[in-house]
Design a protein around this motif. Sequence first.
Motif, short mmCIF file in Angstrom:
data_model
loop_
_atom_site.label_atom_id
_atom_site.label_comp_id
_atom_site.label_asym_id
_atom_site.label_seq_id
_atom_site.Cartn_x
_atom_site.Cartn_y
_atom_site.Cartn_z
N VAL A 284 0.86 -1.19 0.00
CA VAL A 284 0.00 0.00 0.00
C VAL A 284 0.89 1.24 0.00
N ILE A 285 0.66 2.12 -0.98
CA ILE A 285 1.44 3.36 -1.12
C ILE A 285 0.48 4.53 -1.10
N LYS A 286 0.71 5.47 -0.17
CA LYS A 286 -0.15 6.65 -0.07
C LYS A 286 0.45 7.87 -0.76
N ASN A 287 1.76 7.91 -0.91
CA ASN A 287 2.44 9.07 -1.51
C ASN A 287 3.84 8.64 -1.93
N GLY A 288 4.43 9.38 -2.88
CA GLY A 288 5.76 9.03 -3.35
C GLY A 288 5.79 7.72 -4.11
#
Length: 851
Positions: A284-288
Amino acid sequence: MKINKLKPLLIFTCLLYSIFSFSQNLTEESKLLSKILVEIEKEYEVTFTYANKVIETIKITPPLKKITLPEIIEYLKEKTGLVFTFSTSTNILISKKSGIEIICGYLVDFNSNQYLKGAHISVLKSNIHTTSNSVGYFSIPKISENQVIQISYIGYPTLSLNSTDFLTNKCLTITLTEKFEELSEVILQNYLTSGITIKTDNSFVISPQEFGILPGLVEPDVLHQIQALPGISSVDETVSDINIRGGTNDQNLLLWDGIKMYHSGHFFGLISAFNPYLTESVTVIKNGTDSQYNDGVSGTISIESIDEIKEKPFGGAGINLLSADAYGQIPISKKLAIQVSGRRAFTDLWNSLTFEQYFNRAFQNSKVSAYSNADNEQVESGSNFYFYDYSIKLLYNINEKHQFRFSFLDVKNELDYKEAIDLEKEADEEYKESSLEQKNKGFGFQLTDNWNSKFKTVFNAYYTKYNLNSSNQELFTEQLLQQRNEVLETGLKLNTHYSISKKIQLLNGYHYYELGITNTEVVNVPDYSRIIKNVLRNHSLFSEVNYTSSDKETFVNAGLRLNYIENFNTFIIEPRLQALHKLNKHFSFKIAGEFKSQNATQIIDLQEDFLGVEKRRWILADNTTTPIIKSQQASAGFNFHKQHIFIDIEGFYKYVDGITTANQGFQNQNQYIKTSGSYTVKGIEFLINRKTDTFSTWLGYTYNHNTYNFPELTPSEFPNNLDIRHSISFGNTYTYKKFNFAIGLLWRNGKPYTTPQEANPITVDGINSYINYNSPNSDNLPNYYRVDFSSTYKFNLNKKVDAMAGISILNILNTKNILNTYYKITPESTINTINSVALATTPNFTFRISF
C-alpha cells in the motif's frame, strides 16, 4: 498482576542466562547427562525419575554454578530437548517430548562473522515470533514437527527452515549472506500485528501468510486489513469504497499480479474479492509512488500472489457463515507448479444471521429489501444473491535465471429480483424479473530474466475486462430499462533493473495500454437507446533511481514518469520522490511527493436507477466535460522506534483537479448539475504502537480538512463529502498459547450532508416540486462509533494438518450509526428523510484446515 509485572524481568533473566551459557559452552567440556543429574540431586536435594534409555546417550555442557533450580531446569530443557515435569516439589519426571519442545539458534553474518541482532524469526501459520538478541541468539517454545521457521533481517534474503532441522542439534548456528541487490529497507516489522511491515519508502507491506489478528477480522481479508493503517478508511463501511487521504475509491490503483482490477468486492463491497491464502504480499502506497505505476491519484494497492514453487504440495479449505473456499499449490516438478483457489457463496441456498445483516446493510432503502408500494398488499417479491471468485496461476522456472508466470482471476456477483401481483399464479404478464451482475476477469503473464548479477528485466502483458449489467422491469408497466458498463484494458510493460553499485539501483521502463469503456442504455417504453464508446491509448516512459547510503542511514527513491495520451496528443510529466534519513538510533525523518494522473473515473447512479441499489459506472476522460484527473501531493513526518514503542506522525497536503459532480454522489441541489472542479486535503496522521511478543496495543488519530472547489457552483467552496475532520482508532491484540484475541474501537465525526431549509423547505412550480436546501454540506451526521471483537484458536488435527477456528463480532455494542442521509419529496409534497444505517451487530464464524 504481580506475575505479569515479573514477566519482562524473567524473560530478560533467561536471555542473559542464555548468553552466559553460550559463552561458557565455548570453554567447558560436555558430560553425560546422567552424571550431571546426580550432581544436581546432591546440591538441590531433589530426585529425577526417568527411563535409562531416555538419557543414556545424551551429553551436554554442565550448567553454571550458583544459579536457581528453575534456571537449571530451563537450561536442561534447552540443551536436551526433553520434558521436565515436577510431580512433587522435590521429584522431577524426565520424558521425551511429543513435538519439538524448543528450538534455538545463533544468527551470524557469513562475511564478517558478526552476530545479527534484531532479526525477525516467525513460525508460519501461527502467531509465534521473536527477535534475535545482541549475540544473535533466539529461541522459540514448543511447536509441531514440519512447521516452517522463517528468518528475515534487513538487507538479507529471507530464510525458511523446517522445524525438524533443529532435531539433531538444538541450537543451530545459522549464517546469512547480505544481499546487495535489494535496497528497500525495513523500518518496522509486525506493525500493529504480525505480518505488517513499514519500509523506508513509506510503503506498507502486508503478508497474509504471517498475519496475526485485528479487531473484527476472523480471516485475513486483504482490503479490510489495509483500513487499519493511518489515513485509510471506508466512510461507508465497505472494501469496494476505500478512501485514502480523503480520496474516492476510483482514485485508487488496484493491481493483482500486475493486472489492473476495476472491481474489488463481493456483496456490493462488503467483502474482498481476493483470496488471502494464496496472497504473498499486499503493498500500500499513499504518496511518493514508484514511477512504474500509473493512475491512482489517491493511492496504490498492489496484491501479489505466492510466486515460489514449493517442494511439497500445500493447501487448505475453509468455511464461514457466508461462503466456502479452497486453495492449493501442486508442484508438478521442480520447475513447474500450478496453484488454484476458489470461493463460492451459499447465500442462495441458506440465509445465515451474517447474511441477513449484510443483506440488510447492502439493500436497505431499496425494493430488494422491501417493496416500495405499500398500498398494494397483493404485491410479493423475492430475491436471490450469490458470488464467487476463482484464480489459477502457473509457475514455470525455465532455468535458474529465467522464470515464466501466468495468472488468471475471475470475480462475479449476481442479484436476481422477482416481483409479481401474486407469485403463486403462473400468468406470465404478472411476473417481472430484474437482475444486476458484476464481473471482472483478468489474465496476464510475466517473464523475469536475470541476465547477470547486476541486470534484470521483467516483462508483463495483461488483459482485464469488467462488466456491469443491469435489467430493471417495472411491475405495473411494460417498461424495461437495461444498462451496461464494460471496461476493457490490455497492456504491455517492460521494467529493466540495473544495479550500478551496492548503493545505487536504476529502474527504467516502458508501459503501453489501450483502455476502452462502453456505456449502453436501452428503454423499450418509450423506445430509446444510447451507446457511448470511448477508447484511449497511453504510452509511458519511466525512470527511477534508488539510493542507499553506506551506513544505511539515508534512503532516496527519485523518479520521473512521462505519459503520452495518443487521443489528445498530450504529454503529462509526473515527478515522484520518497526519502528517509535516520537522525539517530531511534528517530527518522521522511518526506514524499508526487504528481499523478488518471484517465478513467466512476459516475454514481443513485437510488432511482436500479431498484434503489446504488451502482457505479466507469467512464473515460474526454478532456472536455470529463477532464483527465491530476493530483499533486506532498508529505513530511517523523518515526520513532525504541524497544517496544513505535510512534509515527506525518502531515500531508493533497490537491486533486478534474473531478466532476457526477462522480461525487451529491444528493442535494448539486445532484443534477454537471460541472468539474477540484478538492484540497490538508491533514495529520498520528499513531503510537506498543507491542511485546504476546501483546500489541495502538492509538491512532487522523485529522483531515477536505474542501471542494467547483467554480460554476454557488457557493464554489464547501466541505467535501469525505471531510471527516477527526478520526480515532484504538486496538488491542493478545496471544495466549494457541489463542488470539483482538478488540478495537473506531470513533469519527459524521460525514457532511445537506439539510432542507426550515422556513421554506419546498417550492412548488406548477406540477413540479423541489427541495430548497441549505448551503451544501453545512451540517454533519452524528458521530460514528463502533467496537469490534475477534478471536481465533489454532490447533493440529495431526502431524500434517493444521486447523483454525475463529469468531468475530462487528459492532459488538450494536451502535446505530448513520452513514448517509438524503431527502425525497412524497406525492403529498412533503419531505421524506431517508437514512442509510451501518451494520448492526454482525457475528461470523470460520473453521479452516491447512496442510
